[in-house]
Design a protein around this motif. Structure first.
Motif, PDB file in Angstrom:
ATOM      1  N   ASN A  10       0.817  -1.214   0.000  1.00 16.60           N
ATOM      2  CA  ASN A  10       0.000   0.000   0.000  1.00 16.60           C
ATOM      3  C   ASN A  10       0.848   1.259   0.000  1.00 16.60           C
ATOM      4  OD1 ASN A  10      -2.519  -1.177  -0.163  1.00 16.60           O
ATOM      5  ND2 ASN A  10      -2.706  -1.408   2.039  1.00 16.60           N
ATOM      6  N   ARG A  13       1.612   2.249  -3.569  1.00 13.81           N
ATOM      7  CA  ARG A  13       0.422   2.839  -4.182  1.00 13.81           C
ATOM      8  C   ARG A  13       0.241   4.278  -3.693  1.00 13.81           C
ATOM      9  NH1 ARG A  13      -3.133  -0.709  -6.514  1.00 13.81           N
ATOM     10  NH2 ARG A  13      -2.669  -2.882  -6.193  1.00 13.81           N
ATOM     11  N   LYS A  14       0.340   4.459  -2.388  1.00 20.12           N
ATOM     12  CA  LYS A  14       0.145   5.786  -1.786  1.00 20.12           C
ATOM     13  C   LYS A  14       1.187   6.773  -2.313  1.00 20.12           C
ATOM     14  CE  LYS A  14      -0.181   8.102   2.643  1.00 20.12           C
ATOM     15  NZ  LYS A  14      -0.024   8.006   4.085  1.00 20.12           N
ATOM     16  N   LEU A  17       0.289   7.816  -5.897  1.00 21.97           N
ATOM     17  CA  LEU A  17      -0.864   8.706  -5.896  1.00 21.97           C
ATOM     18  C   LEU A  17      -0.468  10.108  -5.433  1.00 21.97           C
ATOM     19  CD1 LEU A  17      -3.532   6.231  -4.508  1.00 21.97           C
ATOM     20  CD2 LEU A  17      -3.538   7.261  -6.784  1.00 21.97           C
ATOM     21  N   GLU A  24      -7.043   7.695  -4.494  1.00 24.50           N
ATOM     22  CA  GLU A  24      -7.493   6.435  -5.084  1.00 24.50           C
ATOM     23  C   GLU A  24      -8.927   6.586  -5.589  1.00 24.50           C
ATOM     24  OE1 GLU A  24      -6.663   3.872  -6.771  1.00 24.50           O
ATOM     25  OE2 GLU A  24      -5.808   2.658  -5.160  1.00 24.50           O
ATOM     26  N   SER A  68      -4.488   3.583  -8.895  1.00 24.84           N
ATOM     27  CA  SER A  68      -3.156   3.169  -8.435  1.00 24.84           C
ATOM     28  C   SER A  68      -2.625   2.001  -9.255  1.00 24.84           C
ATOM     29  CB  SER A  68      -3.174   2.822  -6.951  1.00 24.84           C
ATOM     30  OG  SER A  68      -4.033   1.739  -6.686  1.00 24.84           O
TER      31      SER A  68
END
Length: 83
Positions: A10, A13-14, A17, A24, A68
């Protein structure tokens, strides 16, 4: 034998972004094309080969992708995002 894919952390992904200044969300086909520059047929082909993020089925005639997932796909060669 096919090697199972491990989930993407995660934090990766964060980070992506945040770099793009996004949150998201689901991305529909026209925006997916803007991000990836791939045609619909090429996207479908790459999905079948396991090389493109899988679409999420929203309804009978409606699909979308996680933003993402698309950002990870287009930035997969970026060494600054490696674990």
């Amino acid at each position: 034998m096919k090697t199972p894919k491990l989930p993407i952390p995660n934090n990766k992904r964060k980070t992506l972004l945040e770099i793009y200044g996004e949150k998201e969300r689901l991305v529909r086909d026209p925006e997916r094309k803007n991000f990836t520059s791939l045609s619909r047929s090429r996207t479908t082909q790459l999905e079948k080969e396991g090389k493109h993020p899988k679409r999420k089925i929203l309804g009978t005639n409606s699909v979308a992708w996680l933003l993402s997932d698309l950002l990870l796909f287009i930035n997969k060669e970026n060494p600054g995002l490696e674990d």
